[in-house]
Design an enzyme around this catalytic site. Structure first.
Site, short mmCIF file in Angstrom:
data_model
loop_
_atom_site.label_atom_id
_atom_site.label_comp_id
_atom_site.label_asym_id
_atom_site.label_seq_id
_atom_site.Cartn_x
_atom_site.Cartn_y
_atom_site.Cartn_z
N GLU A 136 26.80 41.05 38.76
CA GLU A 136 28.11 40.62 38.27
C GLU A 136 29.05 40.45 39.46
O GLU A 136 29.04 41.25 40.39
CB GLU A 136 28.68 41.68 37.33
CG GLU A 136 30.10 41.42 36.88
CD GLU A 136 30.64 42.55 36.00
OE1 GLU A 136 31.88 42.68 35.93
OE2 GLU A 136 29.84 43.31 35.40
N GLU A 141 40.46 39.13 37.68
CA GLU A 141 40.43 40.22 36.70
C GLU A 141 41.43 41.31 37.10
O GLU A 141 41.55 41.68 38.26
CB GLU A 141 39.03 40.83 36.62
CG GLU A 141 38.92 41.97 35.60
CD GLU A 141 37.57 42.64 35.59
OE1 GLU A 141 37.13 43.07 34.51
OE2 GLU A 141 36.96 42.74 36.67
#
Length: 325
Positions: A136, A141
């Site tokens: 990932e 974010e």
């Protein structure tokens, strides 16, 4: 046009190590929804207070729509919810196509704004298709009222890195290894500069670019006045960009091609959960959300204040992928 995993695999296998970048994807308003599947379930991935809806409801309710040639992806900002429900309705999209390496460029017209309870993300991961393996990279974010982006790298491979540029968040190390039963502090995470998240991003920034190659991984933020001219061409050259990346890592004891591959694009907005917090008193940023909302209960705030999330939406001009060819 829908890009299948087979097409991406063939493009990936044909890449010489240092050849020029060539366009592979140009996902924009004319065919955006053909390239993504909409998850239709509660958010079990992060234990968020969120009910993701399928494409039919997303389009009929206006959570997903084309707005003046741009793709808008948002959350329900009209209804209240019970705290015992699965949560506020929102979206999680996953690309049909995947890639192993290349230059992924997101051109944003708007990133989510609201503050307390929100947890939006634009990221890539392997998905559940690769049994026994996980990777990932979080591109855009953060949570709640924070105004600086963060980047995280996780892989089930043993992987230590050299940091050429980037500020690790305090609890993180240069070991990007992640295990499902490991501590919350595992993986490599970096703080981006102030102004790269929430409303300050919309005021100043436009483009975030991720480069994933076997020899290095880099992430850039570009203000509206800084976007490299060659990103409008068929052959961008990151080595010629004058803007320094926010993060630049190289392998120390790690095979990047093995550790970071088979990436699907994910776009989602969740609420509360394992990072934004169910208890505002114990979440990040020194109790700012408790002070702002007057409550410690994230779920009750998110459930009962729909208009607080009117501006909690992504709006994309395009998402492009270039690969060496």
């Amino acid at each position: 046009m829908m890009y299948t995993s087979n097409l991406i695999l063939l493009a990936s296998l044909a890449i010489p190590s240092l050849a020029a970048y060539q366009p592979v994807w140009d996902i924009n308003a004319s065919h955006f929804f053909d390239n993504f599947t909409f998850v239709n379930s509660p958010d079990t991935f992060t234990n968020g207070f969120t009910q993701y809806v399928g494409i039919d409801e997303a389009l009929s309710s206006g959570l997903a729509k084309i707005n003046n040639g741009k793709v808008r992806l948002g959350v329900d900002s009209k209804n209240t919810y019970s705290t015992t429900s699965s949560g506020r309705k929102s979206l999680r999209l996953q690309s049909y196509g995947w890639f192993d390496n290349g230059l992924l460029v997101a051109d944003f017209n708007h990133v989510p704004v609201a503050g307390c309870g929100m947890w939006p993300a634009f990221w890539v991961y392997q998905g559940e298709q690769q049994q026994g393996s996980y990777a990932e990279i979080d591109i855009l974010e953060n949570v709640n009222v924070h105004t600086a982006n963060t980047h995280s790298f996780y892989t089930s491979e043993k992987c230590t890195i050299n940091v050429q540029k980037g500020n690790l968040v305090p609890e993180k190390t240069t070991d990007c290894t992640w295990k499902s039963d490991g501590p919350s502090s595992q993986g490599c995470s970096f703080n981006a500069e102030e102004g790269t998240f929430n409303q300050p991003f919309n005021d100043q920034y436009r483009v975030v670019a991720l480069q994933v190659e076997s020899e290095r991984i880099r992430i850039w933020h570009f203000k509206k006045t800084e976007v490299p001219a060659d990103l409008s061409s068929a052959n961008p050259n990151p080595d010629a960009w004058t803007k320094a990346p926010t993060v630049h890592i190289t392998p120390k004891s790690c095979d990047f091609h093995k550790a970071f591959n088979h990436f699907y694009i994910i776009i989602n907005i969740t609420f509360c959960g394992s990072w934004a917090g169910d208890d505002f008193s114990n979440t990040n940023y020194a109790g700012q959300c408790k002070a702002k909302t007057g409550t410690s209960d994230c779920k009750s705030w998110v459930a009962g204040h729909p208009t607080d999330f009117t501006n909690t939406y992504f709006e994309f001009n395009s998402i492009k992928l270039f690969q060496r060819g």
